[in-house]
Design a protein around this motif. Sequence first.
Motif, mmCIF file in Angstrom:
data_model
loop_
_atom_site.group_PDB
_atom_site.id
_atom_site.type_symbol
_atom_site.label_atom_id
_atom_site.label_comp_id
_atom_site.label_asym_id
_atom_site.label_seq_id
_atom_site.Cartn_x
_atom_site.Cartn_y
_atom_site.Cartn_z
ATOM 1 N N VAL A 111 0.846 -1.202 0.000
ATOM 2 C CA VAL A 111 0.000 0.000 0.000
ATOM 3 C C VAL A 111 0.880 1.250 0.000
ATOM 4 O O VAL A 111 0.651 2.193 -0.778
ATOM 5 N N ALA A 112 1.893 1.252 0.853
ATOM 6 C CA ALA A 112 2.796 2.404 0.936
ATOM 7 C C ALA A 112 3.586 2.582 -0.356
ATOM 8 O O ALA A 112 3.772 3.716 -0.838
ATOM 9 N N ALA A 113 4.048 1.464 -0.939
ATOM 10 C CA ALA A 113 4.834 1.536 -2.173
ATOM 11 C C ALA A 113 4.003 2.108 -3.317
ATOM 12 O O ALA A 113 4.483 2.958 -4.085
ATOM 13 N N ASP A 114 2.757 1.662 -3.445
ATOM 14 C CA ASP A 114 1.880 2.152 -4.514
ATOM 15 C C ASP A 114 1.588 3.645 -4.347
ATOM 16 O O ASP A 114 1.601 4.408 -5.323
ATOM 17 N N LYS A 115 1.346 4.051 -3.113
ATOM 18 C CA LYS A 115 1.055 5.463 -2.853
ATOM 19 C C LYS A 115 2.277 6.334 -3.134
ATOM 20 O O LYS A 115 2.183 7.387 -3.786
ATOM 21 N N ASN A 116 3.442 5.903 -2.642
ATOM 22 C CA ASN A 116 4.660 6.685 -2.844
ATOM 23 C C ASN A 116 5.010 6.803 -4.325
ATOM 24 O O ASN A 116 5.479 7.847 -4.789
ATOM 25 N N LYS A 117 4.791 5.711 -5.069
ATOM 26 C CA LYS A 117 5.093 5.738 -6.492
ATOM 27 C C LYS A 117 4.196 6.736 -7.221
ATOM 28 O O LYS A 117 4.667 7.524 -8.064
ATOM 29 N N ALA A 118 2.906 6.711 -6.902
ATOM 30 C CA ALA A 118 1.968 7.644 -7.534
ATOM 31 C C ALA A 118 2.290 9.087 -7.157
ATOM 32 O O ALA A 118 2.298 9.981 -8.016
ATOM 33 N N ASP A 119 2.570 9.317 -5.881
ATOM 34 C CA ASP A 119 2.904 10.671 -5.422
ATOM 35 C C ASP A 119 4.191 11.163 -6.080
ATOM 36 O O ASP A 119 4.297 12.337 -6.472
ATOM 37 N N GLY A 120 5.176 10.270 -6.208
ATOM 38 C CA GLY A 120 6.450 10.651 -6.813
ATOM 39 C C GLY A 120 6.310 10.975 -8.286
ATOM 40 O O GLY A 120 6.917 11.933 -8.788
ATOM 41 N N THR A 121 5.513 10.196 -8.998
ATOM 42 C CA THR A 121 5.290 10.439 -10.422
ATOM 43 C C THR A 121 4.657 11.809 -10.650
ATOM 44 O O THR A 121 5.075 12.570 -11.540
ATOM 45 N N LYS A 122 3.657 12.137 -9.841
ATOM 46 C CA LYS A 122 3.000 13.437 -9.963
ATOM 47 C C LYS A 122 3.962 14.574 -9.605
ATOM 48 O O LYS A 122 4.013 15.614 -10.284
ATOM 49 N N PHE A 123 4.727 14.381 -8.535
ATOM 50 C CA PHE A 123 5.678 15.412 -8.098
ATOM 51 C C PHE A 123 6.685 15.714 -9.203
ATOM 52 O O PHE A 123 6.951 16.882 -9.515
ATOM 53 N N LEU A 124 7.255 14.675 -9.799
ATOM 54 C CA LEU A 124 8.273 14.875 -10.830
ATOM 55 C C LEU A 124 7.679 15.509 -12.078
ATOM 56 O O LEU A 124 8.338 16.336 -12.740
ATOM 57 N N ALA A 125 6.444 15.145 -12.418
ATOM 58 C CA ALA A 125 5.785 15.749 -13.586
ATOM 59 C C ALA A 125 5.578 17.246 -13.373
ATOM 60 O O ALA A 125 5.803 18.056 -14.289
ATOM 61 N N ASP A 126 5.160 17.621 -12.180
ATOM 62 C CA ASP A 126 4.956 19.044 -11.868
ATOM 63 C C ASP A 126 6.292 19.772 -11.749
ATOM 64 O O ASP A 126 6.442 20.907 -12.234
ATOM 65 N N ASN A 127 7.257 19.120 -11.124
ATOM 66 C CA ASN A 127 8.556 19.753 -10.882
ATOM 67 C C ASN A 127 9.314 20.001 -12.176
ATOM 68 O O ASN A 127 10.066 20.977 -12.304
ATOM 69 N N LYS A 128 9.120 19.114 -13.140
ATOM 70 C CA LYS A 128 9.838 19.196 -14.413
ATOM 71 C C LYS A 128 9.594 20.517 -15.128
ATOM 72 O O LYS A 128 10.462 21.034 -15.855
#
Length: 271
Positions: A111-128
């Motif tokens: 559960v934590a891995a799936d959430k962190n992966k989704a949060d990280g993907t969104k963060f990097l897309a916005d940060n880019k």
Amino acid sequence: MQKTLVAALAASFAIGSAVAADPAAKPAVAPATAAKPAVPLDKNKVSTMVGMDIGRSLAQLKDDIDVKVMEQALEATMKGEKTALTQEEALQVRQEFMQQMQAKRVAEQKVAADKNKADGTKFLADNKAKPGVKTTASGLQYLVEKEGTGAKPKATDTVKVNYLGTKIDGEKFDSSYDRGQPATFPLNGVIKGWSEGLQLMTVGSKYKLFVPADLAYGENAPGPIGPNATLVFEVELLGIENPAEKPAAEAAAKPAAKAPAKPAAKAGDKK
């Protein structure tokens, strides 16, 4: 659970054992003085101390155990009386409980891995899309806060850095600043994002690295970080330290000097 209780009891008396084994500890009496009778400790205080240690060791199991039932089993076992379970039954319960706890941890990790992966993907897309942020072919993102004028390290070099590591929510998990001294480590002994990012920097530079999970710890991150976490590091490259690699000019100037032995590489936990 039995091992946990034993560990707790062992911890309770660790200090006393260490003092007894310490050759530097002062003797209780002078060599020429007769020993005074020891004053027994208050049993209530000792019992409280042991109970506190056991309580701390079992805190994570508080939802899985009944303290009163545990107390009854503890008292019966210490008195040598019959318990509600035979030793064989207790071993079977222990095995099943450990399997249950392992399955629970695996489910929580997913559960934590799936959430962190989704949060990280969104963060990097916005940060880019933010001004100044650059992205490499591997997906590593970085922002130049200060550009130095020194050399760039190679993947086989040992570097000296100051750094601050946070999760994408800003929670700090590591910092050389807090320890009061820079860290030194080989670039081929750290996470991929660090190895790649540091090779982009010149000595004297300060970069902010945005490290995707697959360039960091992936699913096997330490507890404070969590699985599949995207990480942010502020890094200052203070120097490149390869003491065994003497420049040719220096070697020629001191032909009789004995080359220094290469020191053992300092520990550099993957950042």
